[in-house]
Write a protein that holds these residues in place. Sequence first.
Motif: not given
Lengths: 110, 115
Positions: A31, A33, A43, A93, A98, B33, B45, B48, B50, B56, B97, B99-106
């Motif tokens: 990933q 970003q 951010l 994966y 991040l 996170f 980091f 986080y 889920r 983790d 979260w 599957w196949g991709g995600y973005e984190q928003y802060f």
Amino acid sequence: GQQVQQSPASLVLQEGENAELQCNFSSTATQLQWFYQSPGGSLVSLLSNPSGTKHTGRLTSTTVTKERRSSLHISSSQTTDSGTYLCAIEMNYNQGKLIFGQGTKLSIKP
Amino acid sequence: NAGVIQTPRHKVTGKGQEATLWCEPISGHSAVFWYRQTIVQGLEFLTYFRNQAPIDDSGMPKERFSAQMPNQSHSTLKIQSTQPQDSAVYLCASSSWDWGGYEQYFGPGTRLTVL
């Protein structure tokens, strides 16, 4: 060594010029970003682009996964584009976290 | 959509005091996170969750830092016996979260200053 390296560290341009920001990483990224941070600000996610090319507005990101690099192109820069641009990757994966580069500080002069 | 909410925005503590930071993720997001940002170290980091479960915590200083997510609408980061080196901006992010991709928003972050 640093796992995500961004270049240049700082960039000064005149309004209307194009900006090219680079991000290189030491491991395969599942990933990737790009973020924008204004001085003292939060951010803001710009693009999520683990591979290929993505466009949004004046932004274009190209990620070449096997070469472990990504670029962010800002066309026709504006003074409001000034701030710090951060690249972040997820190394495995579903690992979740991040890992961030140190950022490129962009200054656009009127 | 209000985005990720963090409170307080600023916190000043004396050395040795406790600090509790709050985060409300975007509604419907299943991952939360915590990161820390300083001028010297940049963005690091911390931990986080889920679906409220801790996944983790490899970035957490072991002795004085702890994080919880008692329900899907908020998470807390607690720092006991704060030290000047804990001064930083603490950022919370959430993602859906998929599957196949995600973005984190802060969120906007909590600026912690330890005197």
